[in-house]
Design a protein around this motif. Structure first.
Motif, PDB file in Angstrom:
ATOM      1  N   GLN A  82      -3.849   1.875  -7.360  1.00 55.93           N
ATOM      2  CA  GLN A  82      -4.205   1.400  -6.019  1.00 55.93           C
ATOM      3  C   GLN A  82      -5.530   2.008  -5.591  1.00 55.93           C
ATOM      4  O   GLN A  82      -5.720   3.224  -5.651  1.00 55.93           O
ATOM      5  CB  GLN A  82      -3.108   1.813  -5.025  1.00 55.93           C
ATOM      6  N   LEU A 110      -3.244  -2.740  -6.587  1.00 50.85           N
ATOM      7  CA  LEU A 110      -3.603  -2.997  -5.191  1.00 50.85           C
ATOM      8  C   LEU A 110      -5.064  -2.613  -4.997  1.00 50.85           C
ATOM      9  O   LEU A 110      -5.443  -1.470  -5.257  1.00 50.85           O
ATOM     10  CB  LEU A 110      -2.732  -2.158  -4.237  1.00 50.85           C
ATOM     11  N   ARG A 133       3.473  -6.649  -9.227  1.00 52.07           N
ATOM     12  CA  ARG A 133       2.965  -6.690  -7.861  1.00 52.07           C
ATOM     13  C   ARG A 133       1.446  -6.717  -7.885  1.00 52.07           C
ATOM     14  O   ARG A 133       0.813  -5.896  -8.551  1.00 52.07           O
ATOM     15  CB  ARG A 133       3.448  -5.433  -7.132  1.00 52.07           C
ATOM     16  N   GLU A 135      -1.791  -7.054  -5.112  1.00 52.66           N
ATOM     17  CA  GLU A 135      -2.251  -7.181  -3.733  1.00 52.66           C
ATOM     18  C   GLU A 135      -3.764  -7.019  -3.703  1.00 52.66           C
ATOM     19  O   GLU A 135      -4.291  -5.987  -4.118  1.00 52.66           O
ATOM     20  CB  GLU A 135      -1.594  -6.121  -2.837  1.00 52.66           C
ATOM     21  N   ASN A 157       0.217 -10.744  -2.830  1.00 51.78           N
ATOM     22  CA  ASN A 157      -0.269 -10.595  -1.468  1.00 51.78           C
ATOM     23  C   ASN A 157      -1.792 -10.728  -1.493  1.00 51.78           C
ATOM     24  O   ASN A 157      -2.478  -9.874  -2.039  1.00 51.78           O
ATOM     25  CB  ASN A 157       0.168  -9.208  -0.968  1.00 51.78           C
ATOM     26  N   HIS A 159      -5.140 -11.219   0.837  1.00 49.46           N
ATOM     27  CA  HIS A 159      -5.660 -11.193   2.201  1.00 49.46           C
ATOM     28  C   HIS A 159      -7.167 -11.428   2.143  1.00 49.46           C
ATOM     29  O   HIS A 159      -7.871 -10.667   1.478  1.00 49.46           O
ATOM     30  CB  HIS A 159      -5.337  -9.833   2.829  1.00 49.46           C
ATOM     31  N   SER A 182       2.499 -13.658   0.150  1.00 50.44           N
ATOM     32  CA  SER A 182       1.836 -13.506   1.430  1.00 50.44           C
ATOM     33  C   SER A 182       0.375 -13.933   1.289  1.00 50.44           C
ATOM     34  O   SER A 182      -0.365 -13.400   0.465  1.00 50.44           O
ATOM     35  CB  SER A 182       1.942 -12.046   1.865  1.00 50.44           C
TER      36      SER A 182
END
Lengths: 361, 152
Positions: A82, A110, A133, A135, A157, A159, A182
């Protein structure tokens, strides 16, 4: 007695516990335990989660070097990588780190750099086949043509990620285990979602049409829609098919949360009830569709417009186990509130347990 | 009153603890023993844990039985007080929690120990946990110099 060596109260704990302790420290402090004693020299190097967050002592070049060194000295599997810091500028090193990770069976990635740093995700990310996962914030994502999907991905996810509608649709549908999706700061005129294991869906942005094509186990949907004026008109003209497609594809929906922001003022005036086919719910909703599992509905920014009220009415009449219908009126709809409440009270509720909550901040 | 099954645990120093089965089941180690042998009225030995530590562990397990009257905040306050203990006690507790396999207790103590590391100098950390620094002054300086990326 005092001269007897005191028992070391940490160094001999089981390695798994030492790692659990180190992984809870900011990574710079975890690395610095290497100087405590010879036993501690390489203990940090086994931590499975490498999390680089804002750290006043690690700015740009120093942070870059730090991350590279940590990856070089690290031993064993890396589960999580991350970077969420505004202290790092875009650099070629990022591509190399991800390449390194892609060869290490990394499970979670991430990435979020500073406000002004839009990076292009290197194509080697798509070879991280063990990812569960992913992100990403503020980046460009271009899945290569040869990409066959993330077979283990459960959480996606994105954004403020620049990706075409076609690419996101094909990315989502090629992740067979995806459970949580998301997408925020996202504009996509028509989004079709096909994800057989999807349970949680969060969408925020400008959408004209959302179609849940194949989402048989979806339990929770949160939608925040921003609509511009011309958008509203289009939306309403096609809304009947949208919503049928939307709910028809989610027979197990338990939670529905909607924040729908129409452009305030001007658009409200332009919404004329005549344009709307207010019976579209009754007419077009297949009898077996919808809400047999729906328990919680939260709607915010409700202005009391006919189509909004009609939608709420329809949910109340067709959700046999509904428990909470929470309505938060728009801050602009002050005068209409009493009228809204009166109307809400009149609606028939098919669920004996359904409570209507009218939320005033 | 509902009949509750009891389980007897025996600490390393021979003390007996008679507790509800539900309390004991929070330890996966004991859960496995109960599932495998299903001893009726038998005493389950816990050879790695002394009475003082075991009683403290059981205090945690009793508190953390699902209690509808206790909300989340109550727990976090209670937990915080529970680990507000001397370092040797935390050491005994985490060894016991590891042996008995009680993951939430391990997590709780790891959180506490990590908070004792945070922001401390190496000297202070060595002092808190009685870590014997077996590096010579020269070795330590040399190491710091070579690992400037982490220590500057």
């Amino acid at each position: 007695m005092d001269d007897a060596p005191k028992l070391d109260l940490i160094s001999n704990l089981p390695l798994s516990i030492i790692e659990s302790i180190l992984v809870r420290l900011p990574i710079r402090e975890a690395v610095r335990t290497s100087i405590l004693s010879s036993k501690w020299r390489y203990r940090w190097s086994g931590i499975t989660d490498l999390v680089f967050e804002d750290d006043l002592f690690l700015l740009n070049d120093k942070l870059k070097k730090f991350i590279t060194q940590v990856l070089l000295l690290h031993a064993g599997p890396i589960h999580k990588f991350q970077i969420t810091t505004s202290n790092l500028r875009i650099c070629p090193d990022i591509d190399q780190w991800i390449l390194f990770l892609s060869r290490n069976d990394v499970k979670e990635i991430l990435l979020e750099l500073g406000e002004c740093e839009w990076f292009t995700v290197p194509s080697c990310l798509f070879s991280c086949q063990k990812l569960t996962r992913l992100e990403l914030v503020r980046c460009e994502l271009h899945p290569p043509l040869t990409f066959k999907g993330f077979l283990h991905l459960k959480i996606l996810n994105l954004h403020q990620v620049s990706i075409t509608c076609e690419a996101i649709q094909s990315l989502v549908s090629s992740c067979p285990l995806l459970e949580c999706l998301s997408l925020s700061y996202f504009d996509c005129l028509a989004l079709n979602i096909s994800a057989p294991n999807l349970k949680y869906l969060f969408l925020e942005g400008e959408f004209k049409e959302i179609c849940l094509e194949n989402t048989p186990v979806l339990v929770s949907v949160t939608v925040a829609m921003y609509m511009s004026d011309d958008f509203v008109e289009n939306f309403e003209q096609s809304s009947s098919c949208n919503f049928i497609k939307f709910f028809g594809g989610a027979p197990h929906l338990e939670r529905l949360i909607g924040h729908i922001y129409f452009t305030k003022g001007s658009s409200n005036a332009s919404v004329s009830p005549e344009v709307l086919d207010l019976d579209f719910w009754e007419n077009e909703c297949p009898s077996d569709c919808a809400f047999k599992c729906l328990q919680t509905v939260k709607m915010t920014d409700i202005s009391g417009l006919p189509h909004e009220m009609r939608f709420i009415k329809f949910l109340l009449e067709n959700s046999p186990i509904l428990e909470i219908m929470s309505i938060t009126p728009s801050v602009y709809a002050i005068e209409g509130r009493i009228h809204m409440v009166t109307e809400l009270l009149e609606f028939r509720r098919v669920s004996p347990h359904a409570k209507i909550k009218f939320v005033l901040d | 009153m509902a009949f509750t099954k009891k389980v007897t645990l025996k600490s390393s120093d021979g003390e007996l603890f008679i507790i509800d089965r539900a309390v004991a089941l929070q330890s996966r180690t004991i859960q496995y023993v109960l599932e495998d042998t299903n001893p009726v009225d038998a005493i389950i030995p816990v050879p790695a844990v002394d009475a003082r530590t075991l009683s403290k562990v059981l205090e945690y397990c009793k508190k953390h039985l699902i209690d509808l009257n206790t909300d989340f905040e109550d727990y976090s306050k209670w937990d915080k007080d529970f680990v507000d203990a001397e370092v040797w006690m935390l050491y005994d507790l985490i060894m016991a929690a590891d042996y008995l396999h009680i993951p939430p207790l391990i997590d709780l103590i790891c959180d506490k120990i990590a908070s004792m590391f945070k922001g401390q100098t190496p000297d202070k950390i060595r002092e808190i946990f009685n870590i014997d620094n077996d590096f010579s002054k020269e070795e330590e300086e040399d190491f710091k110099k070579k690992s400037g990326w982490a220590f500057k």
